[in-house]
Structure formats: C-alpha cells, structure tokens
Design an enzyme around this catalytic site. Sequence first.
Site, PDB file in Angstrom:
ATOM      1  N   GLU A 119       8.694 -16.895 -19.310  1.00  0.00           N
ATOM      2  CA  GLU A 119       8.166 -17.096 -20.990  1.00  0.00           C
ATOM      3  C   GLU A 119       9.550 -17.228 -21.759  1.00  0.00           C
ATOM      4  O   GLU A 119      10.496 -16.381 -21.701  1.00  0.00           O
ATOM      5  CB  GLU A 119       7.202 -15.798 -21.396  1.00  0.00           C
ATOM      6  CG  GLU A 119       6.630 -16.191 -22.663  1.00  0.00           C
ATOM      7  CD  GLU A 119       5.920 -17.458 -22.362  1.00  0.00           C
ATOM      8  OE1 GLU A 119       5.204 -17.810 -21.596  1.00  0.00           O
ATOM      9  OE2 GLU A 119       6.681 -18.552 -23.149  1.00  0.00           O
ATOM     10  N   LYS A 174      15.658 -18.239 -16.743  1.00  0.00           N
ATOM     11  CA  LYS A 174      15.400 -17.148 -17.933  1.00  0.00           C
ATOM     12  C   LYS A 174      16.496 -16.463 -18.419  1.00  0.00           C
ATOM     13  O   LYS A 174      16.812 -16.612 -19.620  1.00  0.00           O
ATOM     14  CB  LYS A 174      13.902 -16.390 -17.501  1.00  0.00           C
ATOM     15  CG  LYS A 174      13.490 -15.315 -18.351  1.00  0.00           C
ATOM     16  CD  LYS A 174      13.168 -15.687 -19.497  1.00  0.00           C
ATOM     17  CE  LYS A 174      13.185 -14.731 -20.711  1.00  0.00           C
ATOM     18  NZ  LYS A 174      12.463 -15.136 -21.768  1.00  0.00           N
ATOM     19  N   CYS A 177      14.973  -8.589 -26.230  1.00  0.00           N
ATOM     20  CA  CYS A 177      15.450  -9.512 -25.033  1.00  0.00           C
ATOM     21  C   CYS A 177      16.832  -9.652 -24.685  1.00  0.00           C
ATOM     22  O   CYS A 177      17.243  -9.539 -23.599  1.00  0.00           O
ATOM     23  CB  CYS A 177      14.674 -10.704 -25.005  1.00  0.00           C
ATOM     24  SG  CYS A 177      12.852 -10.588 -25.189  1.00  0.00           S
TER      25      CYS A 177
HETATM   26  C1  UGA Z   1      14.273 -14.660 -27.570  1.00  0.00           C
HETATM   27  C2  UGA Z   1      14.214 -16.192 -27.290  1.00  0.00           C
HETATM   28  O1  UGA Z   1      14.666 -16.872 -28.415  1.00  0.00           O
HETATM   29  C3  UGA Z   1      13.081 -16.546 -26.539  1.00  0.00           C
HETATM   30  O2  UGA Z   1      13.336 -17.823 -25.895  1.00  0.00           O
HETATM   31  C4  UGA Z   1      12.778 -15.717 -25.366  1.00  0.00           C
HETATM   32  O3  UGA Z   1      11.701 -16.007 -24.695  1.00  0.00           O
HETATM   33  C5  UGA Z   1      12.577 -14.311 -25.874  1.00  0.00           C
HETATM   34  O4  UGA Z   1      13.833 -13.694 -26.371  1.00  0.00           O
HETATM   35  C6  UGA Z   1      12.356 -13.486 -24.704  1.00  0.00           C
HETATM   36  O5  UGA Z   1      13.085 -13.328 -23.796  1.00  0.00           O
HETATM   37  O6  UGA Z   1      11.374 -12.865 -24.640  1.00  0.00           O
HETATM   38  P1  UGA Z   1      13.320 -13.604 -29.563  1.00  0.00           P
HETATM   39  O7  UGA Z   1      14.167 -11.908 -29.125  1.00  0.00           O
HETATM   40  O8  UGA Z   1      11.696 -13.225 -30.052  1.00  0.00           O
HETATM   41  O9  UGA Z   1      13.209 -14.542 -28.682  1.00  0.00           O
HETATM   42  O10 UGA Z   1      13.795 -13.991 -30.930  1.00  0.00           O
HETATM   43  P2  UGA Z   1      14.857 -15.031 -31.451  1.00  0.00           P
HETATM   44  O11 UGA Z   1      14.462 -15.828 -32.254  1.00  0.00           O
HETATM   45  O12 UGA Z   1      15.613 -15.464 -30.178  1.00  0.00           O
HETATM   46  O13 UGA Z   1      16.079 -13.869 -32.380  1.00  0.00           O
HETATM   47  C7  UGA Z   1      16.820 -12.795 -31.743  1.00  0.00           C
HETATM   48  C8  UGA Z   1      17.626 -12.443 -32.402  1.00  0.00           C
HETATM   49  O14 UGA Z   1      18.759 -13.365 -32.996  1.00  0.00           O
HETATM   50  C9  UGA Z   1      17.079 -12.107 -33.969  1.00  0.00           C
HETATM   51  O15 UGA Z   1      17.590 -10.852 -34.439  1.00  0.00           O
HETATM   52  C10 UGA Z   1      17.541 -13.197 -34.985  1.00  0.00           C
HETATM   53  O16 UGA Z   1      17.735 -12.633 -36.278  1.00  0.00           O
HETATM   54  C11 UGA Z   1      18.783 -13.316 -34.257  1.00  0.00           C
HETATM   55  N1  UGA Z   1      19.188 -14.677 -34.816  1.00  0.00           N
HETATM   56  C12 UGA Z   1      18.672 -15.779 -34.283  1.00  0.00           C
HETATM   57  C13 UGA Z   1      20.332 -15.024 -35.342  1.00  0.00           C
HETATM   58  O17 UGA Z   1      21.138 -13.914 -35.977  1.00  0.00           O
HETATM   59  N2  UGA Z   1      20.764 -16.334 -35.840  1.00  0.00           N
HETATM   60  C14 UGA Z   1      20.143 -17.587 -35.340  1.00  0.00           C
HETATM   61  O18 UGA Z   1      20.394 -18.485 -35.455  1.00  0.00           O
HETATM   62  C15 UGA Z   1      18.873 -17.243 -34.592  1.00  0.00           C
END
Ligand code: UGA
Length: 455
Positions: A150, A205, A261
């Site tokens: 996913e 993944k 994750c």
């Molecule tokens: C992440 C991946 O983006 C998904 O593709 C994956 O399916 C998922 O893990 C998983 O393995 O289940 P998620 O952890 O829900 O999704 O959230 P993200 O949007 O990736 O953010 C992760 C962290 O990175 C957050 O703390 C967010 O604030 C931070 N982040 C994200 C940043 O600091 N800068 C960014 O530009 C983007």
Amino acid sequence: MAVIANNCPDIRVTLVDLNEERINNWNNADLSKLPVYENGLSDLVKINRNKNLFFTTNVQKSISEADIIFISVNTPTKIKGVGAGYASDLKWIESSARTIAKYAKGQTIIVEKSTVPVRTAELIRTILKSSVEKSGQYSSKKFSVLSSPEFLAEGTAIKDLQNPDRVLIGGDDNYAIEQLSLLYQKWIPKNKIFVTNLWSSELSKLTANAFLAQRISSINAISALCEETGADVREVTKAIGADTRIGNKFLNAGPGFGGSCFQKDLLNMIYLCRYYKLDEVANYWEEVLKINKWQKKRISKLIVEKLFGTVATKKLIILGFAFKSNTNDTRESPAISIARDLIENGANLYIHDPKVSESQIAMILGGDNADKDSAEGSWQFSEDLEKDCKNSDAIILLTEWEDYLKVNWEKISKLMRKPSWLFDTRGIINQEDLVGTDLNFWKIGKSFFKTNENI
Ligand code: UGA
C-alpha cells in the site's frame, strides 16, 4: 477496504479483527467513534456499511467464505530478541497465515498488504503449504500468495486509494494475479497496475519509503545550512524543485519525519542490508535516520538557547501534536521528542491539537501535571489557545494544521510575556502575518537574525 467496497458494489468486503472493542467502534452508529480519523472515510463507511462492507470478529466464518484475503496487520519494529530495534516483528503475519491455513476452504488468494521485509511471502507460503500437506492429498485447499503493498499516505488516504499513481501486484500465479488485477481495474486504469515478481514488489515498498524519507532528511539538512548562511530553504526548494528531474513534491523542511512507516521501514531495510552483509548500504540509509533524529534535537536545543539558555518554569505553547496535519495519528511524531526535551529542561507546556485528544497525549507523555503548573517540567492540554497564551514565553508550531494559519498573532502576542517568541518548525507562517506584533520569530530554514531585524 472501504474504498474497495465503494468501487465494487458487487463484491462483499468483510473486515475481521480479534479486537472486539475496535470492531464495535467500526460498527458504531456514531461515526465520530470510528477508530481511525481520515478525511472522507466516515462518509464511505456510512454509505457502504452493512451493504457490502461488514465489520466482524467472526474470523473463522469470514476466512472460510473468502476468495481473496488481504493480510493488513501491524509489522512494528521488534523491541526484543533477535534483530531488536531494527527488524520487523512478523508475529502477526505468522499468526494470520496460521489462522488462514486452518479455516480457509477451496481456492484462496492471499494478498500481503502489510509492509513486510523482502521474502516474507515465503514464510506465508511455507505455513500454508504445510497445512495443505497435513490435510492430505485430497485436500480441497489451494493457496496463492501475492504481494500488493500500500502506498497511501495518512490524511490523503482516500484520495490516494481512489486515484493511485500505481498499484503493484507481485507474484507468479497468473490466475491469482488476474483476479486481483480485475478487482483493481474496477476503478484503476490497467496501465497503472504493475505486475512484478514477489520480491520486487516487497522491496519496492521499502524502497519507496526509504527514498521519501531520504528526501526529507536531505532538505532538513539543507534547512540547517540555510539558517547559517542567510539562504531561505523555501527559495532553495522552489529553485531545485523546478528541475523536473528533482520535482517539487515532498520537499518541505520541518521538524523531522514522523509516522508509523518511515523509521520502521528504514530500520527494516538497514537490518536486511546487514543480514546480506551489505554494511555500506546499511550505513548509507542509517544516515537518513540520524539526520532525522538530529533535526528534532537541534530544534529543542535552539528553543532553549533563544530563551536565554533556560526554559525552566517558562510557559510554552505547543501548536500541534500529530505527526502531520489532517490526522490524529501521533506515532513517532516529532512533537513527542521535542516536547519531552523541553519538559526535561523544566518547561511547562500547553499542548494544543485540533484532533489529538488529551488522553492520547497522556499515554505518551504520562499523566499531566495540571495541578502544579508553577512547578518545573509539566504539560497540560490546551483547549482555549487565547486563554493559555496569557503570560506564555513562546509558541512552538510543530504540526502544519490549517487552523494555525488563522491565528490572530497581533492579539495573541499582546497576551504573552515579553520578550515573546514564535518558533515555526513547519515554515508556514509568513513574516507579513506578524506585522503589528513584537514577536521574535524563528522560522525553519531561514536565518534568524535577518528575520528578526525586519519585524
Ligand atoms: C508514508 C508514505 O508517504 C506513503 O506513501 C506510505 O504508503 C506510507 O508512509 C506507509 O508506508 O504506510 P505517511 O507516513 O502517512 O505516508 O505520511 P507522509 O505524508 O509520508 O509524511 C511522513 C512524515 O514526513 C510526516 O511527519 C510529514 O510531516 C513529514 N514530511 C512530509 C515532511 O517533513 N516534509 C515533506 O515534504 C513531506
């Protein structure tokens, strides 16, 4: 599964869980009680529940009736035993496979949805195979194992599932691959469904998450350099993001990545590399985690330094506790480590979050010390920002909730003790929004002195 049910009215989707309370909550008439907060999810549950979407603890019946079973259990980092601190704990994958082996009837396709280390499908296959052998040569049981990881992100999960960049199906049984592909094709164009071998699918993944995490650590490393040199990380991001080879997504500097994750999957990848004696590769990915940890520490240290080297007995407001906006998930949230550091330094925190509850924070930071707010090192839940900002020394924005863009800084700053500070670790507040305030302003990835002089 709610998205599958919504797109495939002719398919019956049943979610099974051993946890009765959780299933009861999924069945709750009050949709605000659903166990997961996710934009748009309650609408899908409302439309499809008890039509073709069911929630039950009846594992045996559900498995025996199923044609396709998605294993979607937790695979957290092991905390003890072999591989502790790095390897994924596969005990729930194993027990799911054993339960399926016991109750499945006829031909069943098993889909690995959980994020797993490479070659986990082998473990599942071995367990299923031994159950068929045990049932003897006349066994009617037949299993196929596929990997279909996913890629949704929390906060945008429904959108990501409805319109994914791609879907992976890893496997070697053409019939099973075709069945799963037909299911996805009900709403996903065929050219977005990639078929690979099992191990490529599992590794893709882990690799996707490792690359995404690496991108954040890279920009966070640059944010520190920007602060030293007078550059602005948002200008740098815009400049590099315009290069189509780099792209402009996922380049926001912040307090470090959180969520359930990235860290887990990186640790898992590092463990795998070490297992295969690829120490250099393991060390490379380990640096991504080190920078992430460093960024969180750097921020809490910087806050203490700006507040005259001590935050003991000072009143600090924390804006946001979720690991990112639009979710109530706090797993590995950078806010946790920053709040802990500040409490350890004696600060009295007032923590606000639009979706995270007080009890959730209490489970992480321990019971609040509301009755001794003059003491050193405590936290309280903040429901009324304006009231709590009174006499506070600093506001620290840790999650990029849209609500925080609407704060009336002029009003708030008047309530604070002078000199008062605003630390924006997400870089979402503009200097213009602070006109008319006497706030000292620190913004991630921008030189402090320059910014401060202008206000
Ligand atoms: C992440 C991946 O983006 C998904 O593709 C994956 O399916 C998922 O893990 C998983 O393995 O289940 P998620 O952890 O829900 O999704 O959230 P993200 O949007 O990736 O953010 C992760 C962290 O990175 C957050 O703390 C967010 O604030 C931070 N982040 C994200 C940043 O600091 N800068 C960014 O530009 C983007």
